[in-house]
Design an enzyme around this catalytic site. Structure first.
Site, PDB file in Angstrom:
ATOM      1  N   TYR A 156     -32.022  11.695   1.761  1.00 24.44           N
ATOM      2  CA  TYR A 156     -30.875  12.486   2.221  1.00 24.44           C
ATOM      3  C   TYR A 156     -31.273  13.396   3.375  1.00 24.44           C
ATOM      4  O   TYR A 156     -30.570  13.474   4.394  1.00 24.44           O
ATOM      5  CB  TYR A 156     -30.316  13.319   1.064  1.00 24.44           C
ATOM      6  CG  TYR A 156     -29.218  14.272   1.490  1.00 24.44           C
ATOM      7  CD1 TYR A 156     -27.956  13.792   1.821  1.00 24.44           C
ATOM      8  CD2 TYR A 156     -29.451  15.637   1.568  1.00 24.44           C
ATOM      9  CE1 TYR A 156     -26.947  14.661   2.228  1.00 24.44           C
ATOM     10  CE2 TYR A 156     -28.453  16.512   1.964  1.00 24.44           C
ATOM     11  CZ  TYR A 156     -27.203  16.020   2.297  1.00 24.44           C
ATOM     12  OH  TYR A 156     -26.209  16.881   2.712  1.00 24.44           O
ATOM     13  N   ASN A 168     -34.127  22.811 -13.971  1.00 22.61           N
ATOM     14  CA  ASN A 168     -35.317  22.060 -13.566  1.00 22.61           C
ATOM     15  C   ASN A 168     -36.411  23.029 -13.137  1.00 22.61           C
ATOM     16  O   ASN A 168     -36.196  23.857 -12.248  1.00 22.61           O
ATOM     17  CB  ASN A 168     -34.988  21.115 -12.420  1.00 22.61           C
ATOM     18  CG  ASN A 168     -33.906  20.120 -12.803  1.00 22.61           C
ATOM     19  OD1 ASN A 168     -33.959  19.520 -13.878  1.00 22.61           O
ATOM     20  ND2 ASN A 168     -32.915  19.945 -11.943  1.00 22.61           N
ATOM     21  N   SER A 228     -29.467  22.196   5.144  1.00 20.40           N
ATOM     22  CA  SER A 228     -30.721  22.952   5.026  1.00 20.40           C
ATOM     23  C   SER A 228     -31.862  22.073   4.530  1.00 20.40           C
ATOM     24  O   SER A 228     -33.035  22.440   4.657  1.00 20.40           O
ATOM     25  CB  SER A 228     -30.539  24.139   4.083  1.00 20.40           C
ATOM     26  OG  SER A 228     -30.142  23.701   2.791  1.00 20.40           O
TER      27      SER A 228
END
Length: 331
Positions: free
Chosen positions: A158, A219, A135
């Site tokens: 990535y 985060n 995704s």
């Protein structure tokens, strides 16, 4: 797990290669195939991120075979696909932060290794090649839910590697008549996912922290949301995709189809431990997408994918697994 059967024909006369089969998703696919009496289940893994512990239940099964090797080695890839009918390619270096820290190795494994597997599988005339897409390919595209043909700019090395996988698979389909299916996973979680290390995924990390009565670090403000997907749903997608004939390269979203914020996730995990524990908030991470939600209608139509395990159900199963496999060993 896997009381539901996702295939219709007998597997006894079929052979399978699972790259990255010692990893989290790969070992769950191995478990399913052996449970339903596959003729041969071969694993190729270099144990960089996978663990032999994930394969221990299968080592004495006569239908199981293990090849220790790296997908960056084309000769190992050719050895691994010899005599194989179906390939489920799960081997990769995951984690956005890992790719930011070392983009070269992520590129080598996820792109060069992927190309090696495509070439080896094409040359062996493999009947179907299914691979783990991501995704993260949606990048900065703002639309929700995410639809396969609308992607933005990638936000990490990535994400670039996983998008390049799709481009290569598409070119192989058009050039060599070798048709693959890419499964864009959305935050898969469940048993065998490692909670330790610098690049541990959020759910195993949160569960093991809560089980030890330790607060989680979140985060950002905790309103970041994800379409968390229990591993049995990902296994179902792989099995259905392996037996779906296609006339071209296809990519489908594999998710549950609901959004959960990190705050909601932490609260749900704390409920499972019957504790109240506030998280600690810190700055947002580079390369992270703020919100993610999948449209799974294409997967439903193309491979008859129907996610059976919800996030809450999956968290309960995962919680029990971590309690047995990590909490107990820590004491």
């Amino acid at each position: 797990m896997y009381n539901t059967q996702f295939h219709t024909d007998s597997l006894a006369d079929k052979s399978f290669l699972i790259t990255g089969g010692a990893g989290f998703i790969g070992s769950n696919i191995v478990e399913y195939l052996l449970k339903y009496n596959a003729g041969k289940v071969r694993v190729l893994d270099n144990f960089a991120t996978g663990s032999i512990d994930n394969l221990k239940p299968f080592l004495n099964n006569p239908a199981f075979e293990l090849i220790e090797g790296d997908i960056r080695d084309i000769e190992k890839c050719k050895e691994a696909v010899k005599g194989i009918d179906y390939v489920s390619h799960q081997a990769a270096l995951g984690s956005v932060p890992r790719s930011i820290a070392d983009p070269i190795i992520s590129n080598d494994v996820n792109i060069s290794g992927f190309l090696n597997m495509l070439v080896a599988s094409r040359d062996e005339n493999v009947k179907k090649f299914v691979y783990a897409a991501s995704s993260s390919t949606y990048g900065d595209h703002p639309d929700l839910p995410k639809v396969e043909d609308k992607i933005g700019n990638p936000l990490s090395p990535y994400a670039i590697t996983k998008y390049v996988n799709e481009l290569y698979a598409s070119v192989f389909s058009k050039t060599y008549d070798f048709h693959a299916i890419g499964l864009r996973y959305f935050n898969v979680f469940g048993p065998r996912q490692n909670p330790k290390g610098a690049y541990a995924a959020v759910i195993p990390l949160f569960i093991t922290l809560a089980q030890n009565n330790e607060p989680a670090y979140i985060n950002g403000d905790g309103e970041t949301s994800r379409d968390f997907t229990f591993v049995e749903n990902a296994v179902q997608a792989n099995i259905r995709a392996l037996f779906t004939p296609t006339a071209q390269h296809e990519v489908v979203n594999i998710a549950f189809g609901e959004r959960t914020t990190l705050n909601e996730l932490w609260n749900e995990i704390c409920k499972l431990q019957q504790i109240e524990l506030k998280p600690t908030y810190r700055t947002e991470r580079k390369g992270d997408v703020k919100h993610s939600l999948a449209d799974i209608s294409k997967a439903s139509k193309l491979i008859n994918y129907k996610p059976l395990v919800s996030v809450k159900q999956g968290l309960q199963i995962a919680n029990e697994w971590y309690k047995s496999n990590f909490a107990a060993s820590e004491n």
